[in-house]
Design a protein around this motif. Sequence first.
Motif, short mmCIF file in Angstrom:
data_model
loop_
_atom_site.label_atom_id
_atom_site.label_comp_id
_atom_site.label_asym_id
_atom_site.label_seq_id
_atom_site.Cartn_x
_atom_site.Cartn_y
_atom_site.Cartn_z
N ARG A 89 0.92 -1.21 0.07
CA ARG A 89 0.18 0.15 0.07
C ARG A 89 0.92 1.48 -0.07
NH1 ARG A 89 -5.51 0.76 1.08
NH2 ARG A 89 -5.77 -1.41 1.58
N ASP A 90 1.75 1.26 0.62
CA ASP A 90 2.86 2.46 0.84
C ASP A 90 3.43 2.80 -0.57
OD1 ASP A 90 2.44 2.88 3.62
OD2 ASP A 90 4.05 1.85 4.22
N TRP A 91 3.91 1.52 -1.34
CA TRP A 91 4.39 1.96 -2.81
C TRP A 91 3.18 2.42 -3.86
CZ3 TRP A 91 3.13 0.38 -7.97
CH2 TRP A 91 4.10 0.74 -8.62
N LEU A 92 1.94 1.75 -3.54
CA LEU A 92 1.05 2.57 -4.35
C LEU A 92 0.64 4.07 -3.73
CD1 LEU A 92 -1.33 -0.57 -4.35
CD2 LEU A 92 -0.60 0.66 -6.23
N ARG A 93 0.40 4.29 -2.73
CA ARG A 93 0.31 5.56 -2.04
C ARG A 93 1.17 6.62 -2.50
NH1 ARG A 93 0.05 4.57 2.98
NH2 ARG A 93 -2.37 4.08 2.95
N SER A 94 2.56 6.26 -2.53
CA SER A 94 3.71 7.20 -2.95
C SER A 94 3.74 7.50 -4.56
CB SER A 94 5.01 6.55 -2.44
OG SER A 94 5.26 5.46 -3.04
N CYS A 95 3.11 6.11 -5.32
CA CYS A 95 3.18 6.19 -6.74
C CYS A 95 2.12 7.19 -6.93
CB CYS A 95 2.90 5.05 -7.46
SG CYS A 95 2.73 5.02 -9.05
N TRP A 96 1.07 7.29 -6.28
CA TRP A 96 -0.11 8.08 -6.57
C TRP A 96 0.25 9.67 -6.32
CZ3 TRP A 96 -4.84 8.04 -8.86
CH2 TRP A 96 -5.47 9.09 -8.55
N VAL A 97 0.92 9.95 -5.19
CA VAL A 97 1.41 11.38 -5.05
C VAL A 97 2.52 11.79 -5.83
CG1 VAL A 97 2.68 12.62 -3.25
CG2 VAL A 97 0.85 10.83 -2.37
N GLU A 98 3.18 10.79 -6.27
CA GLU A 98 4.33 11.47 -7.38
C GLU A 98 3.97 11.50 -8.61
OE1 GLU A 98 9.13 10.46 -8.32
OE2 GLU A 98 8.02 9.37 -6.68
N TYR A 99 2.92 10.48 -9.10
CA TYR A 99 2.45 10.74 -10.34
C TYR A 99 0.93 10.75 -10.42
CZ TYR A 99 7.12 8.86 -11.07
OH TYR A 99 8.41 8.53 -11.20
N PRO A 100 0.47 12.02 -10.09
CA PRO A 100 -1.15 12.20 -10.15
C PRO A 100 -1.78 12.07 -11.35
CG PRO A 100 0.06 14.27 -9.83
CD PRO A 100 1.26 13.16 -9.87
N VAL A 101 -2.84 11.82 -11.25
CA VAL A 101 -3.57 11.60 -12.64
C VAL A 101 -4.09 13.01 -13.36
CG1 VAL A 101 -5.82 10.61 -13.61
CG2 VAL A 101 -4.46 9.24 -11.88
N ARG A 102 -4.59 13.67 -12.29
CA ARG A 102 -5.10 15.30 -12.60
C ARG A 102 -5.87 15.13 -14.08
NH1 ARG A 102 0.57 17.11 -12.03
NH2 ARG A 102 0.77 18.02 -9.92
N ASP A 103 -5.75 15.77 -15.23
CA ASP A 103 -6.68 15.62 -16.32
C ASP A 103 -6.12 14.61 -17.35
OD1 ASP A 103 -8.02 17.73 -15.54
OD2 ASP A 103 -6.97 19.29 -16.73
N TYR A 104 -5.55 13.47 -17.03
CA TYR A 104 -5.21 12.39 -17.69
C TYR A 104 -6.25 11.87 -18.68
CZ TYR A 104 -2.58 8.14 -19.16
OH TYR A 104 -2.06 7.31 -19.92
#
Length: 198
Positions: free
Chosen positions: A175-190
């Motif tokens: 879960r920590d890896w997924l959370r940090s991935c989410w924070v570092e590479y946000p989806v925004r207007d993808y």
Amino acid sequence: MYQYRHLTPEQKAEILQYRKQQGFPPHSPPHPVQDQQFYLLSAACYEHKPRINTLSRRQEILNQLFTHFIEAGSEILAWVILANHYHLLVENIEFKKISEILRFIHGRLARQWNLEDNLTGKVWYSYSDRAIRSERHYYATLNYIHYNPVKHNYVKSPYDWETSSVHWYLQEKGRDWLRSCWVEYPVRDYGKGWDDLS
């Protein structure tokens, strides 16, 4: 994609002329980049009708996709199967095989599901592909795939959708890896504007 039906003949002619000038096929999605290591593949049911409307159908198409992509020497790195479309992040696919694989799977399942539902007509629209351009694009794509069930209001959390690779990543990376991935590479207007007519 379905806005085209509501255009005037002049507007349709203008769009077709533009697509021709760009070297795009008249009506199907273009496939301009064919030599990258990673691709996001997306396929939708015709008119976005929920034909993948049961867990067993979603699992069935996922099993078919894995079987045929592995046979083609490719790997599916992330996935989500929703009621009316799906997304895959794939690696090392011989580009011309994408169309062959998806035509075969979609054709077989369309016949089967039409029989099961006592319907006739189209089940699938087509597929589109996006070449992954960078590490940031790769991880934003991964997050986009996992967040898709939330984006479309199926669930409140990505972890609540069963046919998604988020569960594999949770088990393998944590879960920590997924959370940090989410924070570092946000989806925004993808993905914004991907369904534009041009």
